[in-house]
Design a protein around this motif. Structure first.
Motif, mmCIF file in Angstrom:
data_model
loop_
_atom_site.group_PDB
_atom_site.id
_atom_site.type_symbol
_atom_site.label_atom_id
_atom_site.label_comp_id
_atom_site.label_asym_id
_atom_site.label_seq_id
_atom_site.Cartn_x
_atom_site.Cartn_y
_atom_site.Cartn_z
ATOM 1 N N THR A 3 41.221 38.725 35.691
ATOM 2 C CA THR A 3 40.780 37.588 36.503
ATOM 3 C C THR A 3 39.766 38.007 37.559
ATOM 4 O O THR A 3 38.735 37.351 37.732
ATOM 5 C CB THR A 3 42.000 36.909 37.166
ATOM 6 N N GLU A 4 40.042 39.108 38.257
ATOM 7 C CA GLU A 4 39.120 39.533 39.315
ATOM 8 C C GLU A 4 37.761 39.964 38.738
ATOM 9 O O GLU A 4 36.718 39.756 39.366
ATOM 10 C CB GLU A 4 39.716 40.633 40.193
ATOM 11 N N THR A 5 37.774 40.516 37.541
ATOM 12 C CA THR A 5 36.513 40.889 36.894
ATOM 13 C C THR A 5 35.736 39.643 36.495
ATOM 14 O O THR A 5 34.514 39.567 36.694
ATOM 15 C CB THR A 5 36.770 41.760 35.656
ATOM 16 N N LYS A 6 36.444 38.663 35.956
ATOM 17 C CA LYS A 6 35.794 37.411 35.563
ATOM 18 C C LYS A 6 35.167 36.730 36.776
ATOM 19 O O LYS A 6 34.035 36.241 36.712
ATOM 20 C CB LYS A 6 36.816 36.487 34.896
ATOM 21 N N GLU A 7 35.885 36.720 37.899
ATOM 22 C CA GLU A 7 35.357 36.110 39.122
ATOM 23 C C GLU A 7 34.138 36.872 39.635
ATOM 24 O O GLU A 7 33.136 36.264 40.031
ATOM 25 C CB GLU A 7 36.443 36.042 40.188
ATOM 26 N N ALA A 8 34.214 38.199 39.624
ATOM 27 C CA ALA A 8 33.080 39.016 40.082
ATOM 28 C C ALA A 8 31.877 38.815 39.167
ATOM 29 O O ALA A 8 30.739 38.690 39.642
ATOM 30 C CB ALA A 8 33.477 40.491 40.129
ATOM 31 N N ALA A 9 32.112 38.766 37.867
ATOM 32 C CA ALA A 9 31.022 38.563 36.908
ATOM 33 C C ALA A 9 30.385 37.189 37.107
ATOM 34 O O ALA A 9 29.154 37.061 37.064
ATOM 35 C CB ALA A 9 31.542 38.721 35.481
ATOM 36 N N THR A 10 31.205 36.189 37.337
ATOM 37 C CA THR A 10 30.691 34.832 37.554
ATOM 38 C C THR A 10 29.828 34.772 38.810
ATOM 39 O O THR A 10 28.749 34.162 38.800
ATOM 40 C CB THR A 10 31.852 33.830 37.642
ATOM 41 N N ARG A 11 30.276 35.416 39.882
ATOM 42 C CA ARG A 11 29.480 35.461 41.121
ATOM 43 C C ARG A 11 28.146 36.172 40.891
ATOM 44 O O ARG A 11 27.095 35.699 41.311
ATOM 45 C CB ARG A 11 30.246 36.167 42.241
ATOM 46 N N ARG A 12 28.209 37.303 40.204
ATOM 47 C CA ARG A 12 26.986 38.057 39.929
ATOM 48 C C ARG A 12 26.025 37.239 39.061
ATOM 49 O O ARG A 12 24.824 37.231 39.294
ATOM 50 C CB ARG A 12 27.305 39.381 39.232
ATOM 51 N N VAL A 48 22.216 45.387 35.060
ATOM 52 C CA VAL A 48 22.834 46.695 34.825
ATOM 53 C C VAL A 48 24.150 46.785 35.604
ATOM 54 O O VAL A 48 25.161 47.274 35.091
ATOM 55 C CB VAL A 48 21.865 47.845 35.208
ATOM 56 N N GLY A 49 24.150 46.292 36.823
ATOM 57 C CA GLY A 49 25.386 46.278 37.614
ATOM 58 C C GLY A 49 26.451 45.412 36.983
ATOM 59 O O GLY A 49 27.633 45.784 36.942
ATOM 60 N N LEU A 50 26.069 44.252 36.483
ATOM 61 C CA LEU A 50 27.007 43.366 35.796
ATOM 62 C C LEU A 50 27.567 44.048 34.555
ATOM 63 O O LEU A 50 28.770 43.993 34.297
ATOM 64 C CB LEU A 50 26.312 42.056 35.422
ATOM 65 N N GLU A 51 26.693 44.682 33.802
ATOM 66 C CA GLU A 51 27.129 45.404 32.606
ATOM 67 C C GLU A 51 28.179 46.456 32.955
ATOM 68 O O GLU A 51 29.196 46.596 32.266
ATOM 69 C CB GLU A 51 25.925 46.064 31.946
ATOM 70 N N ILE A 54 31.612 44.834 33.696
ATOM 71 C CA ILE A 54 32.270 44.370 32.473
ATOM 72 C C ILE A 54 32.731 45.548 31.626
ATOM 73 O O ILE A 54 33.841 45.539 31.073
ATOM 74 C CB ILE A 54 31.333 43.430 31.682
ATOM 75 N N LEU A 55 31.911 46.585 31.536
ATOM 76 C CA LEU A 55 32.289 47.766 30.759
ATOM 77 C C LEU A 55 33.507 48.458 31.364
ATOM 78 O O LEU A 55 34.426 48.854 30.637
ATOM 79 C CB LEU A 55 31.109 48.730 30.663
ATOM 80 N N ASP A 56 33.533 48.589 32.681
ATOM 81 C CA ASP A 56 34.700 49.193 33.343
ATOM 82 C C ASP A 56 35.971 48.410 33.032
ATOM 83 O O ASP A 56 37.021 48.995 32.756
ATOM 84 C CB ASP A 56 34.496 49.250 34.861
ATOM 85 N N ALA A 60 39.267 49.672 30.962
ATOM 86 C CA ALA A 60 40.580 49.624 31.619
ATOM 87 C C ALA A 60 41.574 48.730 30.883
ATOM 88 O O ALA A 60 42.783 48.890 31.054
ATOM 89 C CB ALA A 60 40.424 49.143 33.059
ATOM 90 N N THR A 61 41.083 47.813 30.079
ATOM 91 C CA THR A 61 41.992 46.885 29.395
ATOM 92 C C THR A 61 42.017 47.150 27.890
ATOM 93 O O THR A 61 42.934 47.775 27.382
ATOM 94 C CB THR A 61 41.611 45.422 29.693
ATOM 95 N N CYS A 62 41.008 46.708 27.203
ATOM 96 C CA CYS A 62 40.983 46.765 25.734
ATOM 97 C C CYS A 62 41.052 48.195 25.203
ATOM 98 O O CYS A 62 41.843 48.496 24.296
ATOM 99 C CB CYS A 62 39.728 46.082 25.195
ATOM 100 N N VAL A 63 40.217 49.067 25.740
ATOM 101 C CA VAL A 63 40.182 50.446 25.244
ATOM 102 C C VAL A 63 41.472 51.166 25.597
ATOM 103 O O VAL A 63 42.052 51.857 24.751
ATOM 104 C CB VAL A 63 38.944 51.198 25.780
ATOM 105 N N ASP A 64 41.941 51.002 26.819
ATOM 106 C CA ASP A 64 43.195 51.642 27.222
ATOM 107 C C ASP A 64 44.348 51.179 26.333
ATOM 108 O O ASP A 64 45.157 51.994 25.894
ATOM 109 C CB ASP A 64 43.504 51.327 28.691
#
Length: 91
Positions: A3-12, A48-51, A54-56, A60-64
């Motif tokens: 959720t926090e990533t989605k919110e940060a991505a939306t703001r960016r 690049v920052g947005l990428e 999202i990659l992080d 942290a989720t799918c790959v882990d």
């Protein structure tokens, strides 16, 4: 995506959208080319920052999840995806 990533991505993305609209106005207003280019560079840096955000999150989720799970095919797929995206290739 967390959720926090989605919110940060939306703001960016909203900020990037505003930057792109600003560039459109600069072009319409026939602004100095170098000024336009500098704004384009700023948008590229923001993407690049947005990428990275999202990659992080993906790591942290799918790959882990895949790496700690028991499905070897899932692990292999996630690693191949990362290698492809980091190498600029489509899988």
């Amino acid at each position: 995506m967390k959720t926090e990533t989605k919110e940060a991505a939306t703001r960016r993305l909203a900020r990037i959208e505003g930057q792109v609209r600003g560039i459109m106005k600069m072009v319409s207003d026939d602004r100095y080319c170098i000024d336009v280019i500098r704004q384009v560079q700023a948008v590229k840096a923001a993407l690049v920052g947005l990428e990275a955000v999202i990659l992080d999150d993906h790591i942290a989720t799918c790959v882990d999840h895949a790496l700690t799970g028991s499905n070897v095919d899932d692990r292999r797929e996630k690693v191949e995806e990362l290698v492809a995206v980091l190498g600029g290739r489509k899988k």
